[in-house]
Design a protein around this motif. Structure first.
Motif, PDB file in Angstrom:
ATOM      1  N   ARG A 296       0.825  -1.211   0.000  1.00 33.12           N
ATOM      2  CA  ARG A 296       0.000   0.000   0.000  1.00 33.12           C
ATOM      3  C   ARG A 296       0.859   1.261   0.000  1.00 33.12           C
ATOM      4  NH1 ARG A 296      -3.893  -1.860   4.815  1.00 33.12           N
ATOM      5  NH2 ARG A 296      -1.870  -2.645   5.458  1.00 33.12           N
ATOM      6  N   GLU A 297       2.062   1.167   0.573  1.00 30.51           N
ATOM      7  CA  GLU A 297       2.959   2.322   0.545  1.00 30.51           C
ATOM      8  C   GLU A 297       3.413   2.596  -0.891  1.00 30.51           C
ATOM      9  OE1 GLU A 297       4.971   2.067   4.965  1.00 30.51           O
ATOM     10  OE2 GLU A 297       5.724   0.717   3.408  1.00 30.51           O
TER      11      GLU A 297
ATOM     12  N   GLU B  73       0.615   4.154  -2.684  1.00 32.69           N
ATOM     13  CA  GLU B  73       0.436   5.542  -2.260  1.00 32.69           C
ATOM     14  C   GLU B  73       1.428   6.471  -2.960  1.00 32.69           C
ATOM     15  OE1 GLU B  73      -1.891   8.284  -0.007  1.00 32.69           O
ATOM     16  OE2 GLU B  73      -2.174   6.243  -0.700  1.00 32.69           O
TER      17      GLU B  73
ATOM     18  N   ASP C  78       2.037  11.235   4.833  1.00 38.08           N
ATOM     19  CA  ASP C  78       1.047  10.521   4.038  1.00 38.08           C
ATOM     20  C   ASP C  78       1.473   9.081   3.766  1.00 38.08           C
ATOM     21  OD1 ASP C  78      -0.757  12.626   3.925  1.00 38.08           O
ATOM     22  OD2 ASP C  78       0.045  13.404   2.043  1.00 38.08           O
ATOM     23  N   LEU C  79       2.743   8.864   3.496  1.00 40.45           N
ATOM     24  CA  LEU C  79       3.230   7.505   3.263  1.00 40.45           C
ATOM     25  C   LEU C  79       3.134   6.642   4.515  1.00 40.45           C
ATOM     26  CD1 LEU C  79       6.375   7.682   0.954  1.00 40.45           C
ATOM     27  CD2 LEU C  79       4.193   6.566   0.513  1.00 40.45           C
TER      28      LEU C  79
ATOM     29  N   ALA D 192      -0.223   5.188   4.892  1.00 39.62           N
ATOM     30  CA  ALA D 192      -0.731   4.396   3.770  1.00 39.62           C
ATOM     31  C   ALA D 192      -1.165   2.995   4.162  1.00 39.62           C
ATOM     32  CB  ALA D 192       0.321   4.314   2.666  1.00 39.62           C
TER      33      ALA D 192
END
Length: 137
Positions: free
Chosen positions: A29-30, A33, A101-102, A105
């Motif tokens: 997911r990172e 993102e 934000d990361l 994620a």
């Protein structure tokens, strides 16, 4: 550690990579993102260059393994050295915003990510309010 020019896209990308691997788990997911946040464009780096920074960072960590093969993902001196490769205030603010934000994620900010992120903000004299004031939409 591989040397990158100060304030270069690679130096900024490496800080994000450092946070991504700090908990010992690279969550897909990172990586998703990174695409979603348009990080390549924000840092002016290609996807291929970013992946090369990731590869080089992992190799550098592997080279730092101790005699038993243990790798220390969190090393204050290494973290400080890497943080010091970005000195431009605007780039620091951008990296800190993207890093936050990361970290979110995978829906779990690990203790390692939190510690490094808090240290980043402290070392760069930034606050969450600075980030919000600059990037809140």
């Amino acid at each position: 550690m591989k040397k990158y020019a100060q304030n270069s896209p690679e130096a900024a990308a490496r800080l994000l990579v450092m946070l991504m691997v700090s908990d010992g788990n690279m969550d897909p997911r990172e990586l998703d993102e990174i695409e979603h946040l348009h990080i390549y464009e924000a840092l002016n780096i290609s996807r291929k260059q970013f992946i090369q920074v990731l590869h080089d960072y992992c190799n550098d960590l592997s080279d730092e393994a101790d005699e038993s093969g243990q790798i220390h993902l969190i090393d204050r001196q290494r973290i400080d050295d890497l943080l010091d490769t970005v000195v431009d205030p605007k780039l620091r603010l951008l990296v800190a915003t993207l890093a936050l934000d990361l970290c979110k994620a995978d829906e779990d900010i690990s203790d390692a990510e939190m510690a490094i992120y808090a240290h980043m903000l402290d070392r760069w004299h930034l606050t969450l309010d600075d980030i919000e004031a600059t990037f809140a939409r």
